[in-house]
Write an enzyme that holds these catalytic residues in place. Structure first.
Site, PDB file in Angstrom:
ATOM      1  N   LYS A   1      -4.990  44.179  -0.386  1.00 39.10           N
ATOM      2  CA  LYS A   1      -6.215  43.987  -0.581  1.00 39.10           C
ATOM      3  C   LYS A   1      -6.248  44.576  -2.161  1.00 39.10           C
ATOM      4  CE  LYS A   1      -7.510  44.996   4.002  1.00 39.10           C
ATOM      5  NZ  LYS A   1      -8.495  45.580   4.939  1.00 39.10           N
TER       6      LYS A   1
ATOM      7  N   TYR B   1     -12.674  37.258   8.533  1.00 43.26           N
ATOM      8  CA  TYR B   1     -13.413  38.497   9.170  1.00 43.26           C
ATOM      9  C   TYR B   1     -14.466  38.213  10.190  1.00 43.26           C
ATOM     10  CZ  TYR B   1     -10.478  41.989   6.632  1.00 43.26           C
ATOM     11  OH  TYR B   1      -9.402  42.705   6.340  1.00 43.26           O
TER      12      TYR B   1
ATOM     13  N   ASN C   1      -8.820  49.964   2.715  1.00 42.28           N
ATOM     14  CA  ASN C   1      -7.652  50.513   3.173  1.00 42.28           C
ATOM     15  C   ASN C   1      -6.455  49.704   2.900  1.00 42.28           C
ATOM     16  OD1 ASN C   1      -8.112  48.375   4.600  1.00 42.28           O
ATOM     17  ND2 ASN C   1      -9.071  49.276   6.520  1.00 42.28           N
TER      18      ASN C   1
ATOM     19  N   HIS D   1      -3.855  44.252   4.816  1.00 36.48           N
ATOM     20  CA  HIS D   1      -4.278  43.620   6.269  1.00 36.48           C
ATOM     21  C   HIS D   1      -3.141  43.129   6.791  1.00 36.48           C
ATOM     22  CE1 HIS D   1      -5.738  40.584   9.048  1.00 36.48           C
ATOM     23  NE2 HIS D   1      -4.868  39.740   8.686  1.00 36.48           N
TER      24      HIS D   1
ATOM     25  N   GLU E   1      -3.868  32.679  10.647  1.00 33.44           N
ATOM     26  CA  GLU E   1      -4.085  33.162   9.169  1.00 33.44           C
ATOM     27  C   GLU E   1      -3.199  32.552   8.173  1.00 33.44           C
ATOM     28  OE1 GLU E   1      -4.062  37.242  10.056  1.00 33.44           O
ATOM     29  OE2 GLU E   1      -5.884  37.284  11.039  1.00 33.44           O
TER      30      GLU E   1
END
Ligand SMILES: Nc1ncnc2c1ncn2[C@@H]1O[C@H](COP(=O)(O)OP(=O)(O)OP(=O)(O)O)[C@@H](O)[C@H]1O
Ligand SMILES: [Mg+2]
Length: 134
Positions: free
Chosen positions: A9, A49, A112, A115, A126
């Site tokens: 991220k 998401y 965080n 992913h 994905e």
């Protein structure tokens, strides 16, 4: 061979943790078979998401996830999906075990660092979403 979709991220890039996170994946014995740096937009985030798109914190996630480039990867190995989830650690930073990426480096629930797909089926969806047919 099982494969999973991994995405570093924007905070991983901004905090210059990319090399250290990639080392952990390689140290575990998993193989990175594709990698690219790119920027996300709101449309693809709503797809990716969709399970949290109606949560009150979703606008913050969009702001964060579009704040800079991400690094998408395909990671392969036996039980790659679960192995990566273990290395990544729990979603909530307070629940993430020391020794996991989030346990060692993340201090908020939103930012965080990384992913990882949660099932083999979602991994394939994905990979197709972010890499096309590969
Ligand atoms: N309660 C929360 N507060 C803030 N952000 C949250 C919260 N729950 C989830 N998120 C954010 O939404 C992302 C997706 O949530 P999900 O339930 O899929 O967790 P995850 O599978 O551990 O994370 P990811 O899909 O990013 O690997 C989380 O990584 C986190 O950035
Ligand atoms: Mg998830």
């Amino acid at each position: 061979m099982e494969r999973t979709y991994i995405m570093l991220k924007p905070d991983s890039v901004k905090r210059r943790l990319v090399g250290r996170i990639i080392s952990r994946i390689e140290d575990k014995g998993l193989n990175i078979t594709a990698m690219k740096m790119f920027k996300l937009d709101e449309k693809i985030l709503k797809e990716h998401y969709s399970h949290i798109a109606d949560q009150p914190f979703f606008p913050e996630i969009v702001k964060f996830m579009t704040s800079g480039p991400v690094i998408g990867m395909i990671v392969e190995g036996p039980s790659a999906v679960q192995q990566m989830r273990n290395i990544i650690g729990a979603t909530r930073c307070l629940d993430a075990d020391a020794g996991s990426i989030r346990g060692d480096f993340a201090f908020t629930n939103g930012e965080n660092l990384i992913h990882g797909s949660d099932t083999v089926e979602n991994a394939e969806i994905e990979i197709k979403r972010f890499f096309g047919k590969i």
